[in-house]
Every structure is written in C-alpha cells, then in structure tokens.
Motif scaffolding. Structure first.
Motif, PDB file in Angstrom:
ATOM      1  N   ARG A   1       3.353  -6.922  12.402  1.00  0.00           N
ATOM      2  CA  ARG A   1       2.145  -6.103  12.279  1.00  0.00           C
ATOM      3  C   ARG A   1       2.530  -4.645  12.465  1.00  0.00           C
ATOM      4  N   LYS A   2       1.955  -3.772  11.643  1.00  0.00           N
ATOM      5  CA  LYS A   2       2.302  -2.351  11.706  1.00  0.00           C
ATOM      6  C   LYS A   2       1.599  -1.688  12.893  1.00  0.00           C
TER       7      LYS A   2
ATOM      8  N   GLU B   1      -2.309  -6.338   8.711  1.00  0.00           N
ATOM      9  CA  GLU B   1      -1.669  -5.120   8.208  1.00  0.00           C
ATOM     10  C   GLU B   1      -0.245  -5.093   8.752  1.00  0.00           C
TER      11      GLU B   1
ATOM     12  N   GLN C   1       0.810  -1.228   0.000  1.00  0.00           N
ATOM     13  CA  GLN C   1       0.000   0.000   0.000  1.00  0.00           C
ATOM     14  C   GLN C   1       0.840   1.274   0.000  1.00  0.00           C
TER      15      GLN C   1
ATOM     16  N   VAL D   1      -0.971  -5.216   3.258  1.00  0.00           N
ATOM     17  CA  VAL D   1      -1.871  -6.223   3.831  1.00  0.00           C
ATOM     18  C   VAL D   1      -1.480  -7.605   3.307  1.00  0.00           C
TER      19      VAL D   1
ATOM     20  N   PHE E   1      -0.959   3.494   6.358  1.00  0.00           N
ATOM     21  CA  PHE E   1       0.088   2.767   5.636  1.00  0.00           C
ATOM     22  C   PHE E   1       1.234   3.712   5.252  1.00  0.00           C
TER      23      PHE E   1
END
Length: 334
Positions: free
Chosen positions: A115-116, A89, A42, A73, A122
């Motif tokens: 995981r962010k 994510e 993204q 993702v 993003f």
C-alpha cells in the motif's frame, strides 16, 4: 474489476530517435498469475534502467512495455493473493522479466507490492519504489547496517534518485554519518536538504573525502564505478565495503585486495527474477517506508510531475533523465 480485453499503453521499439522509440499502442490486458494483482496505473517514474532496456531492444514490430516505478489502484487479484485487496492504493517497482508500467493496467506479484503512503498523491508516490528498494537493499542487505551502526557512508551521485532516498533512510534508520557527492550548487543544496551531513565534490573525490575523513570511509555506494576504482581504494578503510549498481565493462577490482575491501552488487530485480524465498521482503520494506513517509520522517524525491500519461509525456520525462542533470525524480501522471 476491468472487463476490458485491450488497453492503452506506451510501447518501446528499437529505433534511432526517441519519437520512434516510444509510441502510443493498444495491447492486451495482462492475464493474472495466481499471486498477481492487476493494477490500474495512475503514475510512473522514469529511471535510467528504462533507457538502458530500450537501448538494448532488438528490432521488432511488437512493442515492449517498459516502466518499473508505479503507483495505482488494484482492480483485480489472483486466486492465491492474501496480502492485498481490490481497491487498495499501491506502489511498487515491478519485475524486469514482465511487461512494465507504461500502460493502463499492469500485472504484478503481490510480494513486491505494498500500500502506498496515504499522505502522497499517486505522482508523488511513483517517484520512490525502485530507488527505495535499491537504497534499502544496499544499506541493510549488502552493507548489513542496523540502527546501532556508526561510521562514515559515502554516497556518490547523491542528488540522483537512489542517492536522494539513501541519504534519508541512512539518517532515519542508522547512526552513520552521511557524506554526499555533488558538484553543482543545485545538487549540493538538494543533497543537504535530503539530510547529508557533508557534501564533497566528485570531481575532487579522493582529495575532498580524505580531507573530511582522514582515516577513510567505512561504506561507499557507487552508481558510477568506471574510472573510480583507484579512488575507491584510496578512500575506503581496510575491511570497508563498496556496493555498486552499475556494471561497466572491464572492471578491474584487484586494487581493492590489499585493504580486503568487500565489493557487493545490488540489483533490486534479483528477488523477482529468481522468485527468491524472501521475495516478500520488498513488500515489507515498501510498507515500512510508506509508514515513515506518512510520519514525516522520509519525503518524496519527486522534482517534476508531467501530467500527460502518453508517449509524448514519457518522451519528455525520458529527455529529463537523459540530460544527467536532474536532482530527484521525474514522474508522468494521469
């Protein structure tokens, strides 16, 4: 899961001009290795390493897919993936031996993906992984700092991507005093906003550092080592440590010997290049940083988001990085 066999990407080519060097292409969706996740990308950030790799390309009709920092993702997982799931994510900094993030989809080993931060978009997240890993490994693996560590850390190029996050991590996770280098008013203000205790002018490095710390600094982070080694020898304490992320030709370090100053190299791609047994440490440090971001202890270093995930958008971001005058990071987002 994607059933597409091809995808859009931005290909890099050996070329004189940036317009010819980065072009929109169609290429195959990558196949997954057993421990890979397939990420629908993204957002990406452009780093100096992207420019360096493109400059070294040999002439070829086949595009090279650059890009390291990314957020996206998970679309699919390999049969041996155990730490992440479809729909997560995530953020990561990739692997220099594999196709990169300037693409619709990217295959990445789960051990270097986490995981962010939930609190970041993003675009905001994509600014951080590569510089965070570089800064974290420099501070805690190379310098060996802990929560109890004290002393003085000098961060050169403090307004840049690595410097911006290194200041924050050092202030959050150690007790060292952070001295930043910057020369322009904007970059001095940026370094201070990141948490630097003191800012010195890198054009007067030895003079201003020793005025601030007469005994010399314990730790020095060097993104630009050429022409600076004599200054380093003067401003680092006996038995001090230097960590460098560049590799200028003809580097002569013998002037550091009298003080027994240790010289460390940091390359955040080492773990993935050699599949080291501790490769999952990169997932762990990204996850720990995500927690700190969500807690408000660490903030994104993005200063510009270009919403044009195409060759044109990436060329624009590349020009920002080439200028050498950026504070923080530039991101290209869908």
């Amino acid at each position: 899961m994607t059933t597409a066999e091809t995808m859009t990407a931005v290909g890099a080519f050996a070329a004189e001009s940036l317009d010819e060097g980065l072009r929109d292409v169609t290429t195959d969706v990558p196949e997954l290795r057993p421990r890979d996740v397939l990420v629908r990308v993204q957002a990406v950030s452009v780093n100096p390493v992207d420019l360096k790799v493109r400059a070294g390309l040999a002439p070829s009709a086949e595009p090279v897919i650059l890009g390291f920092d990314a957020a996206g993702v998970i679309e699919a997982v390999g049969p041996e993936v155990s730490t992440l799931s479809t729909g997560d994510e995530v953020w990561y900094a990739g692997d220099i031996t594999r196709p990169g993030s300037y693409a619709q989809f990217q295959a990445v080993d789960e051990r270097i993906v986490s995981r962010k931060p939930a609190s970041l978009s993003f675009g905001e997240a994509a600014a951080l992984p590569l510089t965070t890993i570089t800064a974290w490994e420099s501070l805690f693996d190379r310098f060996g700092l802990t929560r109890e560590s004290t002393g003085d850390l000098l961060v050169l190029g403090a307004a840049g991507g690595v410097g911006s996050i290194m200041i924050q991590l050092a202030k959050a996770l150690t007790r060292v005093r952070v001295i930043a280098t910057a020369s322009r008013d904007e970059s001095r203000a940026w370094a201070t906003s990141m948490g630097a205790d003191l800012v010195v002018d890198h054009h007067h490095l030895q003079e201003e550092t020793l005025a601030a710390v007469p005994g010399g600094v314990d730790y020095l982070f060097s993104p630009h080592s050429a022409g600076n080694i004599d200054d380093y020898a003067a401003i680092v304490k006996p038995f001090g440590h230097i960590t460098a992320i560049d590799e200028p030709e003809g580097l002569e370090l013998s002037v550091l010997k009298a003080k027994s100053i240790a010289w460390h190299w940091e390359l955040m791609f080492t773990r993935s290049m050699f599949s080291t047994p501790d490769m999952i440490e990169q997932q762990r440090l990204l996850a720990a940083t995500a927690e700190m971001v969500d807690a408000g202890t660490v903030r994104t270093t993005v200063t510009r988001i270009i919403e044009d995930f195409s060759a044109a958008g990436l060329r624009e971001a590349t020009r920002d990085v080439e200028s050498g005058r950026m504070s923080g990071k530039v991101v290209v987002s869908r």
